[in-house]
Design an enzyme around this catalytic site. Structure first.
Site: not given
Length: 265
Positions: A17, A60, A87, A151, A155
């Site tokens: 993306i 990183d 992103n 995860y 988010k």
């Protein structure tokens, strides 16, 4: 061109993306800073976009000083900074039984704290440019898949950060902060991840219409097309907004676990 003259830092843009967003930004007249962990892939992207349109930084995103370095690369190469696209993220399976605290901290460091640190480092220049931030979240922010616990939480936290800063930074500094939450996207990593789990090489051609009513999942270029609106002046004063980019209404949709994709026996 909708981004003519703008300079945009896109974290995690060596592939997927982020790469699609960087490519679309350049096509719309911007110059970009490419970032990621894969030096060879990053160099390919820069060469494709031409070096006067793109600069590369490999590190990183959660390393000490990395956000400041990304901002410096933009200023040294292009003399200004108009927008940040957060992103870069770690997408890795975990659940209540497999998530220890060290693992959880690492996910939060990359997916939530690093975006905050990059906004913080870029803020003086975004204020000067009356610029903006676009955070790339996930529809999993709303609750998450059974095996994407850490995860999904990261988010969800990013979404709250967007709501909070989208209000305060615009009111105090004229800087907009918005977020898009992609659904299931056919990135290079997603293709290889499923193959590693034992799926066929063309697994994405046969997905239940519960997950792909359109007959296919999303393409990175489709996320990039949406990103341009939020990075451009077309979105005007809109700030603090989170938009889900998925094929179906998400809230309240709870498919049975038997329909979740599983590797073949």
């Amino acid at each position: 061109m909708r981004l003519q003259g703008k300079v945009v830092v896109v974290s995690g843009s060596c592939m997927g993306i982020g790469k699609a967003i960087a490519q679309r930004c350049v096509a719309e007249g911007a110059r970009v800073v490419i970032h990621g962990l894969e030096a060879e892939l990053g160099e390919e992207v820069v060469n494709q976009l031409k070096k006067n349109k793109a600069a590369l930084h490999i590190e990183d995103i959660a390393a000490p000083g990395a956000p400041e370095k990304l901002v410096s690369v933009a200023l040294q190469n292009f003399g200004r900074l108009d927008a940040i696209v957060n992103n870069a993220a770690i997408v890795v399976p975990s659940n209540i039984h497999t998530t220890d605290l060290d693992f959880f901290r690492r996910i939060l460091e990359v997916n939530t704290l690093a975006p905050f640190a990059l906004i913080q480092a870029a803020l003086p220049y975004l204020i000067q440019a009356k610029g903006c931030v676009l955070n790339i979240g996930s529809v999993n922010a709303w609750c998450g898949e059974p095996d994407l616990l850490a995860y999904s939480v990261s988010k969800g936290a990013l979404m709250t950060l967007t709501r909070n800063l989208g209000d305060t930074l615009q009111r105090d500094n004229g800087v907009r902060v918005n977020q898009i939450n992609p659904g299931w996207v056919l990135t290079e990593k997603e293709i290889s991840r499923k193959q590693e789990q034992g799926f066929a090489a063309d697994w994405y051609k046969d997905i239940s219409d519960m997950f792909a009513p359109a007959g296919r999942i999303l393409q990175p270029s489709e996320i990039a097309a949406a990103a341009v609106y939020w990075l451009s002046d077309e979105s005007g004063p809109i700030s603090g907004q989170v938009v889900d980019l998925e094929q179906y209404p998400l809230i309240g949709r709870n498919p049975p676990k038997s329909l979740f994709p599983t590797k073949p026996k």
